[in-house]
Design an enzyme around this catalytic site. Structure first.
Site, PDB file in Angstrom:
ATOM      1  CB  SER A  94      10.866  27.982  38.122  1.00 47.43           C
ATOM      2  OG  SER A  94      10.663  28.184  36.744  1.00 47.43           O
ATOM      3  N   GLY A 128       2.038  26.051  34.228  1.00 48.60           N
ATOM      4  CA  GLY A 128       0.777  26.715  34.534  1.00 48.60           C
ATOM      5  C   GLY A 128       0.890  27.454  35.848  1.00 48.60           C
ATOM      6  CB  SER A 180      -5.234  19.835  41.092  1.00 49.95           C
ATOM      7  OG  SER A 180      -5.438  20.122  42.460  1.00 49.95           O
ATOM      8  CE1 TYR A 213      -3.917  25.271  39.609  1.00 47.49           C
ATOM      9  CE2 TYR A 213      -5.047  24.229  41.448  1.00 47.49           C
ATOM     10  CZ  TYR A 213      -4.056  24.213  40.494  1.00 47.49           C
ATOM     11  OH  TYR A 213      -3.206  23.140  40.415  1.00 47.49           O
ATOM     12  CE  LYS A 251      -3.646  22.586  37.043  1.00 43.62           C
ATOM     13  NZ  LYS A 251      -2.570  22.280  36.103  1.00 43.62           N
ATOM     14  CG  PHE A 308      -4.619  28.904  57.883  1.00 40.83           C
ATOM     15  CD1 PHE A 308      -4.206  30.019  58.592  1.00 40.83           C
ATOM     16  CD2 PHE A 308      -4.016  28.647  56.656  1.00 40.83           C
ATOM     17  CE1 PHE A 308      -3.221  30.875  58.098  1.00 40.83           C
ATOM     18  CE2 PHE A 308      -3.038  29.492  56.150  1.00 40.83           C
ATOM     19  CZ  PHE A 308      -2.633  30.606  56.880  1.00 40.83           C
TER      20      PHE A 308
HETATM   21  P1  NAD Z   1       5.518  25.498  39.912  1.00 51.64           P
HETATM   22  O1  NAD Z   1       4.988  26.877  39.824  1.00 51.64           O
HETATM   23  O2  NAD Z   1       6.686  25.236  40.798  1.00 51.64           O
HETATM   24  O3  NAD Z   1       5.880  24.970  38.452  1.00 51.64           O
HETATM   25  C1  NAD Z   1       5.205  25.397  37.295  1.00 51.64           C
HETATM   26  C2  NAD Z   1       6.258  25.814  36.295  1.00 51.64           C
HETATM   27  O4  NAD Z   1       5.615  26.241  35.102  1.00 51.64           O
HETATM   28  C3  NAD Z   1       7.115  26.974  36.781  1.00 51.64           C
HETATM   29  O5  NAD Z   1       8.477  26.680  36.588  1.00 51.64           O
HETATM   30  C4  NAD Z   1       6.674  28.157  35.923  1.00 51.64           C
HETATM   31  O6  NAD Z   1       7.735  29.051  35.674  1.00 51.64           O
HETATM   32  C5  NAD Z   1       6.199  27.442  34.668  1.00 51.64           C
HETATM   33  N1  NAD Z   1       5.172  28.157  33.916  1.00 51.64           N
HETATM   34  C6  NAD Z   1       4.030  28.715  34.393  1.00 51.64           C
HETATM   35  N2  NAD Z   1       3.313  29.233  33.382  1.00 51.64           N
HETATM   36  C7  NAD Z   1       4.011  28.974  32.239  1.00 51.64           C
HETATM   37  C8  NAD Z   1       3.772  29.243  30.871  1.00 51.64           C
HETATM   38  N3  NAD Z   1       2.680  29.894  30.463  1.00 51.64           N
HETATM   39  N4  NAD Z   1       4.689  28.827  29.960  1.00 51.64           N
HETATM   40  C9  NAD Z   1       5.803  28.165  30.369  1.00 51.64           C
HETATM   41  N5  NAD Z   1       6.078  27.904  31.645  1.00 51.64           N
HETATM   42  C10 NAD Z   1       5.183  28.299  32.569  1.00 51.64           C
HETATM   43  O7  NAD Z   1       4.300  24.536  40.296  1.00 51.64           O
HETATM   44  P2  NAD Z   1       4.307  23.000  40.684  1.00 51.64           P
HETATM   45  O8  NAD Z   1       3.903  22.890  42.093  1.00 51.64           O
HETATM   46  O9  NAD Z   1       5.542  22.348  40.228  1.00 51.64           O
HETATM   47  O10 NAD Z   1       3.070  22.510  39.803  1.00 51.64           O
HETATM   48  C11 NAD Z   1       3.243  21.908  38.548  1.00 51.64           C
HETATM   49  C12 NAD Z   1       1.878  21.564  37.969  1.00 51.64           C
HETATM   50  O11 NAD Z   1       1.207  20.702  38.868  1.00 51.64           O
HETATM   51  C13 NAD Z   1       0.960  22.772  37.778  1.00 51.64           C
HETATM   52  O12 NAD Z   1       0.227  22.579  36.597  1.00 51.64           O
HETATM   53  C14 NAD Z   1       0.052  22.713  38.982  1.00 51.64           C
HETATM   54  O13 NAD Z   1      -1.182  23.298  38.723  1.00 51.64           O
HETATM   55  C15 NAD Z   1      -0.066  21.220  39.185  1.00 51.64           C
HETATM   56  N6  NAD Z   1      -0.391  20.858  40.582  1.00 51.64           N
HETATM   57  C16 NAD Z   1       0.381  21.317  41.595  1.00 51.64           C
HETATM   58  C17 NAD Z   1       0.060  20.987  42.902  1.00 51.64           C
HETATM   59  C18 NAD Z   1       0.847  21.532  44.077  1.00 51.64           C
HETATM   60  O14 NAD Z   1       0.310  21.563  45.178  1.00 51.64           O
HETATM   61  N7  NAD Z   1       2.122  21.930  43.890  1.00 51.64           N
HETATM   62  C19 NAD Z   1      -1.040  20.161  43.160  1.00 51.64           C
HETATM   63  C20 NAD Z   1      -1.795  19.690  42.091  1.00 51.64           C
HETATM   64  C21 NAD Z   1      -1.458  20.053  40.788  1.00 51.64           C
HETATM   65  C1  WQD Z   2      -2.761  22.341  53.656  1.00 51.60           C
HETATM   66  C2  WQD Z   2      -3.410  22.503  55.025  1.00 51.60           C
HETATM   67  C3  WQD Z   2      -4.406  24.657  55.416  1.00 51.60           C
HETATM   68  C4  WQD Z   2      -0.687  26.962  55.366  1.00 51.60           C
HETATM   69  C5  WQD Z   2      -3.547  23.427  47.888  1.00 51.60           C
HETATM   70  C6  WQD Z   2      -4.469  23.720  46.746  1.00 51.60           C
HETATM   71  C7  WQD Z   2      -4.740  22.479  45.972  1.00 51.60           C
HETATM   72  C8  WQD Z   2      -3.437  21.783  45.551  1.00 51.60           C
HETATM   73  C9  WQD Z   2      -2.542  21.568  46.724  1.00 51.60           C
HETATM   74  C10 WQD Z   2      -2.741  22.588  43.397  1.00 51.60           C
HETATM   75  C11 WQD Z   2      -4.741  23.243  54.960  1.00 51.60           C
HETATM   76  C12 WQD Z   2      -3.240  24.409  56.344  1.00 51.60           C
HETATM   77  C13 WQD Z   2      -1.618  25.935  55.307  1.00 51.60           C
HETATM   78  C14 WQD Z   2      -0.448  27.598  56.619  1.00 51.60           C
HETATM   79  C15 WQD Z   2      -2.037  26.111  57.631  1.00 51.60           C
HETATM   80  N1  WQD Z   2      -2.677  22.596  44.648  1.00 51.60           N
HETATM   81  N2  WQD Z   2      -2.268  25.522  56.418  1.00 51.60           N
HETATM   82  N3  WQD Z   2      -1.126  27.124  57.703  1.00 51.60           N
HETATM   83  O1  WQD Z   2      -5.030  24.043  50.532  1.00 51.60           O
HETATM   84  O2  WQD Z   2      -4.796  21.550  50.935  1.00 51.60           O
HETATM   85  O3  WQD Z   2      -4.197  22.507  48.759  1.00 51.60           O
HETATM   86  O4  WQD Z   2      -2.344  22.813  47.404  1.00 51.60           O
HETATM   87  O5  WQD Z   2      -3.456  21.942  42.701  1.00 51.60           O
HETATM   88  O6  WQD Z   2      -5.471  22.859  44.862  1.00 51.60           O
HETATM   89  O7  WQD Z   2      -5.678  24.246  47.260  1.00 51.60           O
HETATM   90  O8  WQD Z   2      -2.743  22.927  50.646  1.00 51.60           O
HETATM   91  O9  WQD Z   2      -0.606  23.393  51.759  1.00 51.60           O
HETATM   92  O10 WQD Z   2      -2.193  25.313  51.326  1.00 51.60           O
HETATM   93  O11 WQD Z   2      -2.770  23.616  53.032  1.00 51.60           O
HETATM   94  O12 WQD Z   2      -2.617  25.728  58.639  1.00 51.60           O
HETATM   95  O13 WQD Z   2       0.348  28.522  56.718  1.00 51.60           O
HETATM   96  O14 WQD Z   2      -2.544  23.304  55.823  1.00 51.60           O
HETATM   97  O15 WQD Z   2      -5.446  25.283  56.086  1.00 51.60           O
HETATM   98  O16 WQD Z   2      -5.574  22.651  55.890  1.00 51.60           O
HETATM   99  P1  WQD Z   2      -4.315  22.799  50.298  1.00 51.60           P
HETATM  100  P2  WQD Z   2      -1.995  23.885  51.669  1.00 51.60           P
END
Ligand code: NAD
Ligand code: WQD
Length: 339
Positions: free
Chosen positions: A36, A82, A124, A148, A152, A217
């Site tokens: 970020s 993370g 997640s 990953y 979690k 995909f």
């Molecule tokens: P993101 O990468 O945008 O945000 C994570 C932030 O944490 C970043 O700003 C990064 O710089 C910081 N960071 C990473 N490792 C660090 C460390 N060791 N010390 C301090 N800062 C650190 O991701 P996001 O999408 O905002 O996700 C936030 C949280 O939600 C994560 O824990 C992720 O696993 C979880 N999550 C995300 C999604 C998703 O699809 N975006 C889905 C489910 C869960």
């Molecule tokens: C969504 C759908 C792809 C990109 C992921 C992590 C999950 C959680 C959320 C953190 C799927 C399809 C994608 C592209 C595509 N993250 N796709 N073309 O895989 O459901 O979940 O993010 O916790 O753990 O696995 O999300 O946005 O990657 O995909 O067709 O260029 O879009 O196949 O069906 P996903 P995604």
């Protein structure tokens, strides 16, 4: 009193920091900036009129964390920090185990020493893994399918053991489904480095001409239109879910687990169509081979969050598409340091 938001410069953390600030909470951000940019803090200030305190630090640095707790009257922590890319976690498992598990353990040790025992943790839907039981309910067994997801699940188990080992902890585990969209101002949003792994940022980058077309995909899944089905949740609804979770752990002691999703499945092709309708932008696409590790279809049973914390999603698929596009339109190259 203040809320510490680790990872608060990231995608979900920044929206949550904005929602907390708007709700009158004092926010302190700790972020290593590994995924970020610091200018996100300026954007949060521009949005809310109040600037969160910000410390550039890794959550594994207990000394740096302790100084933050000694400087601010922290009453609770939302732990976003993370690493989150599934594919990268397969290639670099040790980096994921370290950032996600050691990071959480370091934070919990510091909280323990500082006497702060309220935590909201970003988990997640990926912890459920492959199951035939859809929609997912919180009582399903955890069987994550990649490193990953295993980090979690491991942190969830660590939190459960900690909760049972000592009185006084109050912990909310939130299992997010697919967070998408952006703040409606277009000032903050999702800004992945490099080629987006996730669907929505890929779509918005195609829409602004950064990429020629979307690869869908898989077109032969056992779903109504052959593309995968997911539960997409507007990041502002998700941010509000954190405020609700904070209320829950502040109002009572407990270990709470909640799905945060809309409860509705949407296919990739439906998303492409909704995006074009909401924004007027065509999204050229072609069907590509399936992506390894993708499940055909899943979505949340989000009724427990409604029951326990009166939270549910309010924003539509059109809101998601319009807001995601607005961020990309205003920030075609993502966050650029001069803005
Ligand atoms: P993101 O990468 O945008 O945000 C994570 C932030 O944490 C970043 O700003 C990064 O710089 C910081 N960071 C990473 N490792 C660090 C460390 N060791 N010390 C301090 N800062 C650190 O991701 P996001 O999408 O905002 O996700 C936030 C949280 O939600 C994560 O824990 C992720 O696993 C979880 N999550 C995300 C999604 C998703 O699809 N975006 C889905 C489910 C869960
Ligand atoms: C969504 C759908 C792809 C990109 C992921 C992590 C999950 C959680 C959320 C953190 C799927 C399809 C994608 C592209 C595509 N993250 N796709 N073309 O895989 O459901 O979940 O993010 O916790 O753990 O696995 O999300 O946005 O990657 O995909 O067709 O260029 O879009 O196949 O069906 P996903 P995604």
């Amino acid at each position: 009193m203040a809320i510490l938001v680790t990872g608060g410069c990231g995608y979900i953390g920044s929206h949550t920091a904005a929602v907390l600030t708007e709700a009158g909470r004092e926010v302190v951000i700790v972020d290593s900036l590994v995924n970020s940019k610091a200018l996100v803090v300026n954007r949060i200030e521009a949005l809310t009129g109040r600037r969160p305190a910000f410390y550039k630090a890794d959550v594994r640095n207990e000394q740096a964390l302790a100084e933050v707790f000694e400087t601010h009257p922290i009453e609770g922590v939302i732990h976003f920090a993370g690493l989150k890319a599934v594919g990268e976690s397969v290639a670099q498992p040790l980096a994921y185990y370290s950032a996600n598990i050691e990071g959480a353990a370091a934070l919990l040790r510091v909280m323990q020493r500082q006497g702060v025992r309220r935590l909201v943790f970003s988990s997640s839907a990926t912890v459920y893994g492959d199951t035939d039981i859809i929609p997912y309910t919180e009582d399903l067994p955890l069987q994550p399918m990649n490193p990953y997801g295993r980090t979690k699940a491991a942190v969830e188990w660590m939190l459960t053991d900690l909760y049972h080992s000592q009185p006084g902890w109050s912990i909310s585990i939130l299992r997010y489904f697919n967070p998408v969209g952006a703040h409606p101002s277009g000032l903050i949003g999702e800004d992945p480095a490099g080629i987006p792994n996730n669907l929505m940022p890929y779509i918005t980058q195609v829409a602004v001409g950064r990429r020629p077309e979307l690869g869908v995909f898989g077109g032969d899944y056992p779903t109504p239109d052959g593309s995968c089905v997911r539960d997409y949740i507007h990041v502002m609804d998700l941010a509000e879910g954190h405020l609700a979770a904070l209320g829950l752990i502040e109002g009572s002691h407990g270990l709470f687990v909640h799905n945060l999703g809309s409860g509705r499945g949407v296919s990739v092709l439906e998303m492409v169509k909704a995006f074009s309708e909401a924004t007027g932008q065509a999204v050229p696409y072609s069907i590509k081979p399936r992506r390894a590790g993708d499940l055909p279809a899943y979505w949340a049973d989000a009724s427990k969050a409604l029951r326990d914390m009166n939270w549910r999603t309010h924003r539509s698929l059109a809101d998601i598409c319009r807001d995601a596009y607005e961020f990309q339109r205003q920030n075609p190259k993502g966050y650029v340091e001069t803005t």
